[in-house]
Design a protein around this motif. Structure first.
Motif, PDB file in Angstrom:
ATOM      1  N   GLN B 114       0.855  -1.194   0.000  1.00 25.93           N
ATOM      2  CA  GLN B 114       0.000   0.000   0.000  1.00 25.93           C
ATOM      3  C   GLN B 114       0.887   1.239   0.000  1.00 25.93           C
ATOM      4  O   GLN B 114       1.532   1.532   1.003  1.00 25.93           O
ATOM      5  N   GLY B 115       0.913   1.938  -1.145  1.00 24.00           N
ATOM      6  CA  GLY B 115       1.834   3.056  -1.279  1.00 24.00           C
ATOM      7  C   GLY B 115       3.028   2.690  -2.134  1.00 24.00           C
ATOM      8  O   GLY B 115       3.952   3.474  -2.286  1.00 24.00           O
ATOM      9  N   GLY B 116       3.018   1.472  -2.693  1.00 20.62           N
ATOM     10  CA  GLY B 116       4.089   1.039  -3.601  1.00 20.62           C
ATOM     11  C   GLY B 116       3.984   1.727  -4.955  1.00 20.62           C
ATOM     12  O   GLY B 116       3.168   2.640  -5.146  1.00 20.62           O
ATOM     13  N   TYR B 117       4.792   1.242  -5.899  1.00 17.55           N
ATOM     14  CA  TYR B 117       4.966   1.941  -7.181  1.00 17.55           C
ATOM     15  C   TYR B 117       3.640   2.108  -7.941  1.00 17.55           C
ATOM     16  O   TYR B 117       3.026   1.125  -8.365  1.00 17.55           O
ATOM     17  N   PRO B 118       3.184   3.346  -8.139  1.00 18.01           N
ATOM     18  CA  PRO B 118       1.860   3.575  -8.745  1.00 18.01           C
ATOM     19  C   PRO B 118       1.736   3.046 -10.175  1.00 18.01           C
ATOM     20  O   PRO B 118       0.625   2.695 -10.601  1.00 18.01           O
ATOM     21  N   THR B 119       2.846   2.985 -10.911  1.00 17.78           N
ATOM     22  CA  THR B 119       2.726   2.570 -12.310  1.00 17.78           C
ATOM     23  C   THR B 119       2.373   1.084 -12.413  1.00 17.78           C
ATOM     24  O   THR B 119       1.678   0.670 -13.342  1.00 17.78           O
ATOM     25  N   LEU B 120       2.837   0.295 -11.450  1.00 19.11           N
ATOM     26  CA  LEU B 120       2.401  -1.118 -11.412  1.00 19.11           C
ATOM     27  C   LEU B 120       0.889  -1.182 -11.247  1.00 19.11           C
ATOM     28  O   LEU B 120       0.196  -1.898 -11.978  1.00 19.11           O
ATOM     29  N   ASN B 121       0.379  -0.393 -10.312  1.00 19.24           N
ATOM     30  CA  ASN B 121      -1.063  -0.388 -10.049  1.00 19.24           C
ATOM     31  C   ASN B 121      -1.843   0.061 -11.289  1.00 19.24           C
ATOM     32  O   ASN B 121      -2.917  -0.473 -11.599  1.00 19.24           O
ATOM     33  N   TYR B 122      -1.284   1.046 -11.969  1.00 18.09           N
ATOM     34  CA  TYR B 122      -1.891   1.564 -13.210  1.00 18.09           C
ATOM     35  C   TYR B 122      -2.031   0.453 -14.240  1.00 18.09           C
ATOM     36  O   TYR B 122      -3.086   0.293 -14.876  1.00 18.09           O
ATOM     37  N   HIS B 123      -0.980  -0.332 -14.404  1.00 15.59           N
ATOM     38  CA  HIS B 123      -1.043  -1.408 -15.393  1.00 15.59           C
ATOM     39  C   HIS B 123      -2.026  -2.499 -14.962  1.00 15.59           C
ATOM     40  O   HIS B 123      -2.755  -3.051 -15.794  1.00 15.59           O
ATOM     41  N   VAL B 124      -2.044  -2.814 -13.682  1.00 19.86           N
ATOM     42  CA  VAL B 124      -2.975  -3.849 -13.197  1.00 19.86           C
ATOM     43  C   VAL B 124      -4.409  -3.406 -13.459  1.00 19.86           C
ATOM     44  O   VAL B 124      -5.228  -4.176 -13.994  1.00 19.86           O
ATOM     45  N   ALA B 125      -4.714  -2.170 -13.122  1.00 22.82           N
ATOM     46  CA  ALA B 125      -6.062  -1.647 -13.410  1.00 22.82           C
ATOM     47  C   ALA B 125      -6.327  -1.676 -14.907  1.00 22.82           C
ATOM     48  O   ALA B 125      -7.419  -2.030 -15.353  1.00 22.82           O
ATOM     49  N   GLY B 126      -5.310  -1.340 -15.678  1.00 25.96           N
ATOM     50  CA  GLY B 126      -5.467  -1.241 -17.129  1.00 25.96           C
ATOM     51  C   GLY B 126      -5.804  -2.559 -17.794  1.00 25.96           C
ATOM     52  O   GLY B 126      -6.367  -2.570 -18.901  1.00 25.96           O
ATOM     53  N   PHE B 127      -5.459  -3.660 -17.158  1.00 24.90           N
ATOM     54  CA  PHE B 127      -5.812  -4.965 -17.716  1.00 24.90           C
ATOM     55  C   PHE B 127      -6.904  -5.653 -16.889  1.00 24.90           C
ATOM     56  O   PHE B 127      -7.155  -6.843 -17.057  1.00 24.90           O
ATOM     57  N   GLY B 128      -7.534  -4.886 -16.003  1.00 23.81           N
ATOM     58  CA  GLY B 128      -8.700  -5.405 -15.291  1.00 23.81           C
ATOM     59  C   GLY B 128      -8.372  -6.282 -14.101  1.00 23.81           C
ATOM     60  O   GLY B 128      -9.259  -6.963 -13.569  1.00 23.81           O
ATOM     61  N   GLY B 129      -7.119  -6.288 -13.669  1.00 18.88           N
ATOM     62  CA  GLY B 129      -6.725  -7.109 -12.528  1.00 18.88           C
ATOM     63  C   GLY B 129      -7.310  -6.577 -11.226  1.00 18.88           C
ATOM     64  O   GLY B 129      -7.724  -5.419 -11.131  1.00 18.88           O
ATOM     65  N   ALA B 130      -7.338  -7.453 -10.213  1.00 16.54           N
ATOM     66  CA  ALA B 130      -7.801  -7.059  -8.883  1.00 16.54           C
ATOM     67  C   ALA B 130      -6.570  -6.843  -8.013  1.00 16.54           C
ATOM     68  O   ALA B 130      -5.826  -7.780  -7.740  1.00 16.54           O
ATOM     69  N   LEU B 131      -6.379  -5.594  -7.596  1.00 18.45           N
ATOM     70  CA  LEU B 131      -5.184  -5.255  -6.834  1.00 18.45           C
ATOM     71  C   LEU B 131      -5.452  -5.402  -5.339  1.00 18.45           C
ATOM     72  O   LEU B 131      -6.436  -4.865  -4.827  1.00 18.45           O
ATOM     73  N   HIS B 132      -4.585  -6.126  -4.661  1.00 18.66           N
ATOM     74  CA  HIS B 132      -4.685  -6.290  -3.210  1.00 18.66           C
ATOM     75  C   HIS B 132      -3.429  -5.708  -2.596  1.00 18.66           C
ATOM     76  O   HIS B 132      -2.318  -6.012  -3.039  1.00 18.66           O
TER      77      HIS B 132
END
Lengths: 364, 364
Positions: B114-132
């Motif tokens: 939580q608070g890690g690299y935002p670009t990873l999160n961006y890509h996960v959202a971009g492919f519809g992944g569920a981020l935990h």
């Protein structure tokens, strides 16, 4: 462990759209003596672009502006359209990937020409789209056929390269505008104008980015001679352009590439010279082909498709002969286009090599 | 027309992971006087890399080798691993996008801090992944917590940056190796080692690309000072590395970038100098912070997270103060990390500016 690829990725082939000339050089155990296969500009980039690259070396520690503000605004001024209608990106290849991702999900229909740009097809497959192809007609992409197919399959996207790659043929601006006006509701035209800088003005319809039915692709890799930095740009409706921000690699276009493109754009004298060089080189290639009994096709690009006077086997034999002579060229992938080989324009030194190599290739 | 974006893309926010400093400069109406916010290397690239960029200007008309053969093999020799385990690409950002695309479809679980690299999160959202997400523990990423969460949600991918961004903290190689060994069956660890060149050797586990459970990310954007050309590389099992060929932009890594990275890699003396400069600059930043009554956190990177001694509002106030003084810095996005600001290392000139600006920012 077995990697848990998505079902879509697991289904994709391992083949790549293009094998690079460097790979071929490693396989043949030596460099090509003429590089005339990738429609690069052997006339090189503008001296101002070269200087900009060298100057940018000292700034290479900084990321490029993710909004590419200066380049965007310079392009806007150059084209006389708002900057919000322009998105610079990692070459047309990269932008095509983003565009397909924006629009095409599993099963969504995309229409293109049979034998058209393989990288578009690669991206469509990569996002699970259903590709529908329409044969060329007389070595031209078949505008009416593409429209009919788009209507039939409810295409989200239809792709037209004008001027065309790999055939070098073109449609006039009026015909392209009729295509835009004839698009089915909900179909976006991706108009790939990679070779626009090299085509007569009458081939390029006026830019109208308020028209959301079409997105146009331009590049610094061809006439501008900057393929090694990969800078392209999309021109489209601001809403569609803004949508790229949801998926693109924001820092993907580096500082050096942006600086080079800016300098290249500012040097329209160089562009005019290149256009002249390319026109003369097209004539030279045509003459060399005719001297060998082959038939050059008319071209509005920086390459010439040469009809080898047979079928695909004949085309491949001539291609192979040229490669054996150390001349890197490519050819269309499907019949009947594959009766041709595709030779890029280049400086006189390369044309001299071609002049010696083609007869040898045909004799082989 | 309304563009028929895919339902996934239509659901994505228009926000971007990072706003560039150039955007902030345009908003504030002038340039920053010190650029210490993006963990770039103000010490610049190797003189040999600069010379390679300048020399490559004449070759910029040619596409880069899509296999990046020479760079791949130089990296293989450097690391003592097979070239088939290495994929150069368009920065770690670009490679993260491809990696997520390979593995993560709609609903697939990905675990990060939580608070890690935002670009990873961006890509996960971009492919519809569920981020935990898992909270940091004592300003360190929580290895046991990440593993537990990965097990709980059946994660396809778990992400760890070591050394960490944005906190600068690190785990020892043994702890990271224990994490690899503790991964649930079918979970791939993406080990982001962007700052590996700047960390003590004991922080980096030995490379073992035969181990398919982990893929490691490295870059020329940090210690090598080539952020403006965007070259990163992945190190992993050959089967996973080969899978990138199914989705990547094959000609995305340009000729100039490849030439620069090759030259930078060959100049390990420069790298050693930069590592020394960075270590001294970390000490300087820590001293400046302490002189102002703030608490620098230990760092194994080219930046220092500085605890401003309050909550996120305090951190944002200090950040805003520095920006107003013309010093570009960034800060973590979530509590409790956002009690800190993040200051990149830089040459003495920038440190002098920081020395003047920080007290002013705190007084403001």
């Amino acid at each position: 462990m077995t990697h848990r690829l998505t079902p879509l990725v697991a289904s994709l082939p391992a083949t790549v759209p293009f094998v690079g000339p460097e790979t071929q050089e490693r396989a043949r155990g030596g460099p090509f003596i003429a590089r005339l296969g990738a429609n690069e500009s052997g006339f090189g980039p503008s001296p101002r672009a070269r200087a900009a690259i060298a100057a940018a070396a000292d700034e290479a520690w900084m990321y490029g502006d993710p909004e590419a503000h200066d380049l965007r605004h310079a392009l806007a001024a150059h084209h006389g359209i708002p900057a919000s209608c322009i998105l610079p990106g990692e070459g047309i290849d990269g932008l095509l990937g983003y565009l397909v991702r924006l629009l095409v999900g599993p099963g969504d229909a995309v229409v293109t020409s049979q034998g058209g740009y393989p990288t578009l097809n690669y991206h469509v497959a990569g996002f699970g789209g259903a590709l529908h192809t329409v044969p060329y007609r007389g070595d031209h992409e078949d505008i009416d056929g593409l429209l009919a197919k788009a209507r039939e399959v409810g295409a989200k996207l239809v792709y037209l390269a004008n001027p065309d790659n790999p055939m070098g043929s073109w449609h006039g601006a009026d015909a392209v505008q009729r295509m835009i006006d004839g698009l089915p509701e909900g179909t976006l035209l991706c108009l790939d104008e990679a070779y626009a800088d090299l085509a007569p003005a009458r081939v390029i319809p006026p830019l109208d980015p308020a028209d959301g039915r079409v997105i146009r692709m331009r590049t610094f890799s061809k006439a501008h001679g900057l393929a090694g930095l990969r800078v392209g740009y999309a021109i489209g409706h601001p809403e569609l352009i803004a949508a790229f921000d949801r998926v693109r690699n924001h820092f993907g276009l580096g500082r050096v590439a942006q600086a080079a493109a800016l300098a290249a754009l500012a040097d329209q004298d160089w562009m005019a010279q290149v256009v002249g060089h390319v026109a003369r080189s097209r004539d030279t290639i045509a003459e060399i082909a005719r001297d060998c009994g082959l038939t050059p096709l008319p071209s509005a690009t920086n390459f010439v498709a040469v009809d080898c006077g047979g079928d695909g086997a004949r085309g491949r034999a001539v291609l192979q002969g040229l490669l054996s002579e150390g001349v890197f060229v490519r050819m269309p992938g499907v019949a009947p286009l594959d009766r041709c080989i595709r030779i890029s324009c280049g400086p006189e030194a390369e044309m001299s090599i071609l002049r010696r190599a083609l007869p040898a290739a045909l004799a082989g």
